[in-house]
Design an enzyme around this catalytic site. Structure first.
Site, PDB file in Angstrom:
ATOM      1  N   PRO A 282       0.789  -1.070   0.108  1.00 37.73           N
ATOM      2  CA  PRO A 282       0.047  -0.387   0.109  1.00 37.73           C
ATOM      3  C   PRO A 282       1.331   1.141  -0.006  1.00 37.73           C
ATOM      4  O   PRO A 282       2.138   1.180   0.596  1.00 37.73           O
ATOM      5  CB  PRO A 282      -0.552  -0.024   1.242  1.00 37.73           C
ATOM      6  CG  PRO A 282      -0.397  -1.150   1.799  1.00 37.73           C
ATOM      7  CD  PRO A 282       0.985  -1.865   1.139  1.00 37.73           C
ATOM      8  N   CYS A 283       0.424   2.147  -0.817  1.00 39.81           N
ATOM      9  CA  CYS A 283       1.491   3.113  -0.808  1.00 39.81           C
ATOM     10  C   CYS A 283       0.877   4.673   0.125  1.00 39.81           C
ATOM     11  O   CYS A 283       1.476   5.827  -0.199  1.00 39.81           O
ATOM     12  CB  CYS A 283       1.707   4.217  -2.136  1.00 39.81           C
ATOM     13  SG  CYS A 283       0.188   4.507  -2.908  1.00 39.81           S
ATOM     14  N   GLN A 284       0.014   3.897   1.218  1.00 42.47           N
ATOM     15  CA  GLN A 284      -1.001   5.419   1.150  1.00 42.47           C
ATOM     16  C   GLN A 284       0.809   6.636   2.309  1.00 42.47           C
ATOM     17  O   GLN A 284       1.043   5.924   3.062  1.00 42.47           O
ATOM     18  CB  GLN A 284      -2.092   5.023   3.113  1.00 42.47           C
ATOM     19  CG  GLN A 284      -3.347   4.466   2.041  1.00 42.47           C
ATOM     20  CD  GLN A 284      -2.829   2.799   2.305  1.00 42.47           C
ATOM     21  OE1 GLN A 284      -1.820   2.405   2.295  1.00 42.47           O
ATOM     22  NE2 GLN A 284      -4.111   2.198   2.764  1.00 42.47           N
ATOM     23  N   GLY A 285       0.418   7.772   2.507  1.00 43.14           N
ATOM     24  CA  GLY A 285       1.118   8.484   3.007  1.00 43.14           C
ATOM     25  C   GLY A 285       2.687   8.681   1.960  1.00 43.14           C
ATOM     26  O   GLY A 285       3.392   9.040   2.559  1.00 43.14           O
ATOM     27  N   PHE A 286       2.990   8.235   1.543  1.00 43.95           N
ATOM     28  CA  PHE A 286       3.809   8.211   0.295  1.00 43.95           C
ATOM     29  C   PHE A 286       4.449   9.120   0.468  1.00 43.95           C
ATOM     30  O   PHE A 286       4.198  10.129   0.037  1.00 43.95           O
ATOM     31  CB  PHE A 286       3.406   7.061  -0.479  1.00 43.95           C
ATOM     32  CG  PHE A 286       5.271   6.493  -1.112  1.00 43.95           C
ATOM     33  CD1 PHE A 286       6.554   7.364  -1.602  1.00 43.95           C
ATOM     34  CD2 PHE A 286       5.150   5.324  -1.147  1.00 43.95           C
ATOM     35  CE1 PHE A 286       7.167   6.993  -1.584  1.00 43.95           C
ATOM     36  CE2 PHE A 286       6.015   4.005  -1.637  1.00 43.95           C
ATOM     37  CZ  PHE A 286       7.773   5.636  -1.713  1.00 43.95           C
TER      38      PHE A 286
END
Ligand code: SAM
Length: 354
Positions: free
Chosen positions: A83-87
């Site tokens: 997951p790339c939330q807050g990348f």
């Protein structure tokens, strides 16, 4: 002579859409790792030859456990959709920021197991995040480790999936002089598989919300439905949401392919944003399946799609059973890589492993 099966490690495996597609392409999935228990239960139920590990991939301990399970087995391919939330890139290319640790988990695993190839799947927005710097940094990191990396945004509908779902896919090939060429699409706008072709054989559930285990009420109507049913003769996970009467009355006013803009003034105004009250369009692939936000409705019936209908649109075969409550099942389906898209990539990748 028995064909060699390539061993795969699936990180952030969820319920295993990506694994399922690679399995269909002939790979041996050794292990799926995730920290979500219901998703792992579904994974274990449907991937009989594979082991599962519940673990946090941001922790070094999980990697030690993975190593213990794999033992001396050679891992040929690592696949995963972190997951790339807050990348985030804080400061000039600060890829090592805490928040990017899940991507770093992919790098760590490639470093430890040195597979012949890897595949990473992500949302298309990753390609342009920070003007492409994140994508470029990922390519740079793996290139430094000796991989020839190709990345491309591909659309699931081009591979026979009845859904417009675009994904950014990275493929890395160890010590290779040539880059991976993505599989040639099998479908185009003229012959995309439509929503109606995908789910028209499933019971309407207008008089009764149905149950988790039921029976088909008609034979498959086309090749896609035959493919999804395979040998399966039980209908799993086809249970409707028991909508309030006002929801049924409101969606009844929206035509095939329409949305909140088609509602008369004063109706359904509690949900008046871009995607609200959207009906799938019967003669088109569906829009991207979400994780169960209840804004999308069946093209014909006055209800949200069932888990089985969403699973069809994600090309999970009908004998793939989802475990957990309805919310957990919706999340598993919505998070997955469509099986037929994964299969197409897996089949192409084999050519580079030989
Ligand atoms: C996009 S989904 C992957 C879907 C999967 N590739 C498929 O095709 O079904 C991302 C998964 O990452 C898992 N995840 C998120 N953070 C994690 C962590 N720190 N450790 C392990 N798994 C994590 C989530 O539980 C979720 O199942």
């Amino acid at each position: 002579m028995k064909k060699r099966q390539y061993n795969v490690l699936d990180l952030f495996c969820g319920c295993g859409g990506l694994s399922k597609g690679f399995e269909m392409a002939g790979y041996n999935i050794v292990l799926g790792v995730d920290f979500n228990e219901p998703a792992l239960k579904t994974y274990a139920y449907n991937h009989h030859g594979s082991k599962t590990l519940k673990g946090d991939l941001s922790s070094a301990k999980t990697f030690e456990e993975i190593e213990q399970i794999i033992g001396r087995k050679k891992i040929d391919v690592i696949i995963g959709g972190p997951p790339c939330q807050g990348f985030s890139l804080t400061g000039p290319r600060n890829f090592d920021d805490e928040r990017n640790k899940l991507y770093l988990a992919m790098i760590e695993s490639v470093h430890r197991f040195s597979p012949t190839a890897f595949m990473i799947e992500n949302v298309p927005g990753m390609a342009t995040l920070y003007k492409g710097e994140v994508r470029d940094e990922i390519v740079r990191r793996f290139t430094k480790m000796g991989y020839n990396v190709t990345c491309k945004i591909i659309c699931a509908a081009d591979y026979g999936v009845p859904q417009i779902r675009k994904r950014l896919v990275f493929i890395g090939l160890k010590d290779s002089t040539r880059g991976f060429e993505f599989p040639t699409p099998s479908h185009s706008v003229e012959n995309y598989v439509t929503c109606e072709q995908a789910i028209s054989d499933l019971p309407s559930l207008v008089d009764d919300i149905g149950s988790d285990v039921a029976e088909y009420v008609m034979p498959p109507q086309n090749d896609f439905q035959r493919l999804m049913r395979g040998e399966c003769n039980v209908l799993y996970n086809h249970k409707a949401v028991d909508h309030k009467q006002f929801v049924k009355d409101t969606i009844a006013l929206v035509p095939d392919g329409g949305n909140w803009k088609d509602l008369p003034k004063g109706v359904g105004e509690s949900r008046k944003f871009h995607m609200a009250w959207t009906r799938y369009k019967s003669d088109r692939p569906s829009r991207t399946i979400d994780t169960g936000h209840r804004n999308n409705f069946h093209y014909k019936w006055n209800r949200c799609p069932t888990v089985r209908e969403s699973a069809r649109l994600q090309t999970f075969p009908d004998d793939f059973v989802f475990i957990g409550n309805k919310g957990q099942q919706d999340k598993q389906v919505g998070n997955a890589v469509p099986c037929l898209m994964a299969k197409a990539i897996g089949e192409e990748l084999v050519k580079y492993l030989k």
